[in-house]
Motif scaffolding. Structure first.
Motif, mmCIF file in Angstrom:
data_model
loop_
_atom_site.group_PDB
_atom_site.id
_atom_site.type_symbol
_atom_site.label_atom_id
_atom_site.label_comp_id
_atom_site.label_asym_id
_atom_site.label_seq_id
_atom_site.Cartn_x
_atom_site.Cartn_y
_atom_site.Cartn_z
ATOM 1 N N SER A 29 -3.919 12.485 -48.526
ATOM 2 C CA SER A 29 -3.380 13.725 -47.959
ATOM 3 C C SER A 29 -3.750 13.858 -46.487
ATOM 4 N N MET A 32 -1.543 11.560 -44.572
ATOM 5 C CA MET A 32 -0.206 12.132 -44.512
ATOM 6 C C MET A 32 -0.148 13.331 -43.576
ATOM 7 N N TRP A 174 3.150 18.415 -46.769
ATOM 8 C CA TRP A 174 3.735 17.508 -47.764
ATOM 9 C C TRP A 174 5.220 17.809 -47.979
#
Length: 524
Positions: A29, A32, A174
């Motif tokens: 995460s 990302m 996300w």
């Protein structure tokens, strides 16, 4: 009983620790977040600038991208050692790196620049890129006040939501990343598909080598004086635009304290930047081939089905929202750190106003400074910056978008200059050993390479700004309209003053210290 009680307490503490760890952000995460904070905005907005600077030359544009990406890759390697000094928390991001490896005067100058110029201006600029991208998709052309109102709502939403929760910020990242995945894939291959289907390059498209360009401005909106002198200059003048493509990657440092393993932030930045570079270079190459000259997805507008093209642009728009999310998250963390350390303007009054509540104090400050700068910058762009190179929208909106381009390019370049200050401090630390770091064998060479490239870019931007003022003065009488002549000259001077303001903001604490020291010595 005591043993049972101790055992029970131990199990409870372990359970709580595990539950807390599960709520933390993982390495994937974090990586990302690095990618989502950068990729998907600049490549669609700035590739066209690169092609214009290099006179629509594919060879020269590739050279610009290669030079810039060598610097970016070197920076990613060098930052492994720099980031390792912040093993747990670094709310100030790149400014925190400067604080760790440099003297307090440089740190204060960089902190003030980021807090009062870079962050507010980028939070002003990025929502307008959202609206501009949306305009490109559906052909919506509204008056400046509607554009400003929508951009303001976008800014307000992300400022508030990112300040409320790191988890919400991560979720929004996300969502944006997943949605913009499709247009990124399309952009990476569309030029090559067109090239194959049409059995070669279009005569109306980009060319391998530069085409002849009239050095003098051909119309009152032409302000690319220095770029027109030679495409070789355009190669180096394109680097700030390319740096903008990856700008914001350091926003991920805002969530370092929320990671399960904060020490892995350096690897998250490295792998994230490598992924960004790989995707962006493929997209840049793809967008160089097409039916028209330019470097944006818009050159394929007449070739693609209208519904497909509009859907593509809307998805890109959502992708740009991810960049807004990242910069707002970084902004909140930095202001929180400054309020906590009592280094922000009016921190006492803010603390008293909210009775020491850090979360509310940060939210209030973030809203006040960003709303103020947003309104002022919008008015300057609409009514005082009459140097637009856009022609698609209403004249006022064109001027506003050009002002957004100017501020975004230069703030990004100076943000990378701050990273160079941190790297230079890191190089000095190799001799002094004052800061504990995890040494990297790639650090020395990488730090030198990226420092040279970014410092060269800063010098070229200064030359460009000053050169444009000189050429605007030389060609002052080439325009028959007095208002247009004044706009050309005033616009070029305003660009130069903006650059000088950025330099002064960083240098002022050190200059103030030197002047104070001189006065003290004179008094003695």
């Amino acid at each position: 009983m005591d043993q049972i009680k101790t055992s029970t307490e131990s199990q409870t503490n372990t359970t709580i620790a595990n539950m807390s760890k599960k709520k933390k952000i993982g390495f994937l995460s974090a990586m990302m977040f690095v990618i989502g904070s950068s990729i998907g905005a600049g490549i669609f907005l700035k590739n066209d600038e690169v092609m214009t600077n290099t006179h629509n030359s594919i060879v020269y544009a590739i050279l610009a991208w290669v030079i810039a990406f060598i610097g970016i890759f070197a920076m990613a390697l060098a930052l492994i050692e720099i980031v390792s000094a912040s093993k747990v928390d670094n709310k100030e991001g790149i400014v925190g790196w400067v604080k760790t490896f440099n003297n307090k005067y440089l740190y204060v100058g960089c902190r003030n620049f980021m807090a009062y110029i870079y962050l507010p201006i980028n939070i002003f600029a990025m929502p307008y890129y959202v609206i501009q991208q949306f305009n490109e998709g559906i052909g919506w052309n509204a008056e400046w006040y509607w554009v400003a109102l929508i951009a303001f709502v976008v800014m307000l939403y992300f400022v508030i939501t990112t300040a409320l929760s790191d988890k919400l910020s991560n979720i929004q990242n996300w969502i944006s990343l997943v949605i913009k995945f499709f247009p990124l894939i399309v952009a990476a291959f569309i030029g090559f598909v067109w090239l194959g289907m049409n059995h070669g390059m279009s005569p109306d498209g980009n060319h391998w080598l530069p085409q002849d360009v009239n050095i003098k401005p051909t119309n009152w909106r032409d302000t690319t004086y220095m770029n027109n002198l030679t495409p070789v200059l355009g190669i180096f003048m394109s680097i700030p635009s390319i740096l903008f493509v990856v700008d914001g990657f350091y926003s991920a440092t805002a969530i370092q304290s929320s990671m399960r393993e904060p020490k892995k932030m350096s690897k998250a930045i490295l792998f994230g930047l490598v992924a960004i570079v790989a995707v962006d270079i493929l997209i840049a190459l793809s967008l160089m081939f097409g039916p028209k000259a330019g470097g944006g997805i818009g050159i394929f507008a007449d070739w693609l089905p209208s519904w497909f093209y509009q859907t593509l642009q809307i998805l890109i728009t959502i992708g740009v929202l991810g960049v807004v999310n990242g910069i707002c998250a970084y902004s909140g963390k930095m202001y929180e750190q400054m309020i906590e350390s009592k280094t922000i303007v009016l921190h006492n009054k803010i603390a008293n106003l909210f009775k020491g509540n850090l979360k509310k104090s940060t939210m209030f400050y973030v809203l006040v400074i960003n709303i103020t700068i947003f309104i002022l910058a919008t008015l300057v762009g609409c009514f005082f910056f009459n140097t637009s190179v856009y022609t698609t929208y209403s004249p006022t909106v064109c001027d506003l978008y050009s002002f957004v381009d100017l501020t975004a390019n230069w703030t990004s370049l100076f943000a990378f200059l701050i990273i160079v200050f941190a790297l230079i401090g890191g190089l000095r630390n190799r001799k002094t050993h004052t800061v504990e770091v995890v040494k990297s064998k790639y650090f020395y060479g990488s730090a030198v390479i990226v420092s040279i490239i970014i410092l060269l870019s800063v010098v070229m931007e200064i030359v460009k700004a000053v050169g444009n003022v000189c050429l605007a003065g030389i060609w002052f009488n080439d325009f028959t309209d007095d208002n247009v002549r004044i706009d050309r000259l005033v616009g070029s001077i305003l660009m130069t003053l903006t650059m000088l303001l950025f330099i002064l903001a960083i240098a002022w604490p050190w200059m103030h210290f030197r002047m104070s020291k001189k006065n003290r010595l004179a008094a003695k």
